[in-house]
Design an enzyme around this catalytic site. Structure first.
Site, PDB file in Angstrom:
ATOM      1  N   CYS A  38       0.807  -1.230   0.000  1.00  0.00           N
ATOM      2  CA  CYS A  38       0.000   0.000   0.000  1.00  0.00           C
ATOM      3  C   CYS A  38       0.837   1.276   0.000  1.00  0.00           C
ATOM      4  O   CYS A  38       0.286   2.372  -0.076  1.00  0.00           O
ATOM      5  CB  CYS A  38      -0.975   0.002   1.169  1.00  0.00           C
ATOM      6  SG  CYS A  38      -2.237  -1.272   1.009  1.00  0.00           S
ATOM      7  N   HIS A  82     -12.341   9.867  -8.775  1.00  0.00           N
ATOM      8  CA  HIS A  82     -11.366   9.728  -9.867  1.00  0.00           C
ATOM      9  C   HIS A  82     -10.183  10.677  -9.722  1.00  0.00           C
ATOM     10  O   HIS A  82      -9.674  11.212 -10.702  1.00  0.00           O
ATOM     11  CB  HIS A  82     -12.049   9.876 -11.232  1.00  0.00           C
ATOM     12  CG  HIS A  82     -12.833   8.660 -11.590  1.00  0.00           C
ATOM     13  ND1 HIS A  82     -14.103   8.436 -11.089  1.00  0.00           N
ATOM     14  CD2 HIS A  82     -12.523   7.595 -12.355  1.00  0.00           C
ATOM     15  CE1 HIS A  82     -14.540   7.281 -11.559  1.00  0.00           C
ATOM     16  NE2 HIS A  82     -13.596   6.740 -12.319  1.00  0.00           N
ATOM     17  N   GLU A 130     -13.087   0.297   2.030  1.00  0.00           N
ATOM     18  CA  GLU A 130     -11.984   0.333   1.077  1.00  0.00           C
ATOM     19  C   GLU A 130     -12.083  -0.875   0.139  1.00  0.00           C
ATOM     20  O   GLU A 130     -11.718  -0.801  -1.028  1.00  0.00           O
ATOM     21  CB  GLU A 130     -10.661   0.326   1.842  1.00  0.00           C
ATOM     22  CG  GLU A 130      -9.555   0.993   1.088  1.00  0.00           C
ATOM     23  CD  GLU A 130      -8.311   1.156   1.913  1.00  0.00           C
ATOM     24  OE1 GLU A 130      -7.952   2.304   2.218  1.00  0.00           O
ATOM     25  OE2 GLU A 130      -7.684   0.134   2.248  1.00  0.00           O
TER      26      GLU A 130
END
Length: 140
Positions: A38, A82, A130
């Site tokens: 991550c 986005h 998530e």
């Protein structure tokens, strides 16, 4: 026939109404100060759930119209959707973890609700998904 049992309301009970709306957005991020996959840029299809609470309903008998709550959420979602979260304030310095995202939604929604309802309605909690199996929730 036995009488129906009912508890008498306690003077310490607080009666509240709640409404909840869910929405989603897609965004990229990476975690600073993290060792593992991550730390690299990657993306998620986030889901966000915002629950509001309040003691009093409006003249129409609503805590807040679902459409109005969606508008409050849309303001935040449109800013993040986005995007690379690390490039958007406050995540330029604050790590864009699910925990920090849930607090960000909480604070932003509460600020807009305070203006819209004169403090009659407040955010109870915000949950961010998530993934389908991982969530973070913020409440005060």
């Amino acid at each position: 026939m036995q009488p129906e049992w009912r508890a008498e309301p306690s003077p310490h009970w607080t009666f509240m109404y709640e409404v909840t709306v869910e929405d989603s957005f897609a965004a990229g991020h990476y975690l600073r100060e993290y060792k593992g996959k991550c730390e690299n840029p990657h993306g998620h299809n986030y889901k966000v759930r915002v629950t509001l609470a309040g003691k009093d309903l409006d003249r129409a008998g609503l805590l807040l119209d679902f459409k109005d709550l969606k508008d409050v959420m849309k303001h935040v979602i449109d800013r993040l959707d986005h995007q690379m979260l690390n490039d958007i304030d406050p995540f330029i310095t604050l790590n864009p973890s699910a925990e920090n995202l849930s607090k960000y939604f909480f604070d932003e929604a509460n600020s807009r609700l305070k203006q819209k309802t004169n403090g009659r309605v407040f955010v109870k909690d915000v949950t961010i998904w998530e993934t389908d199996t991982t969530t973070a929730t913020y409440y005060e």
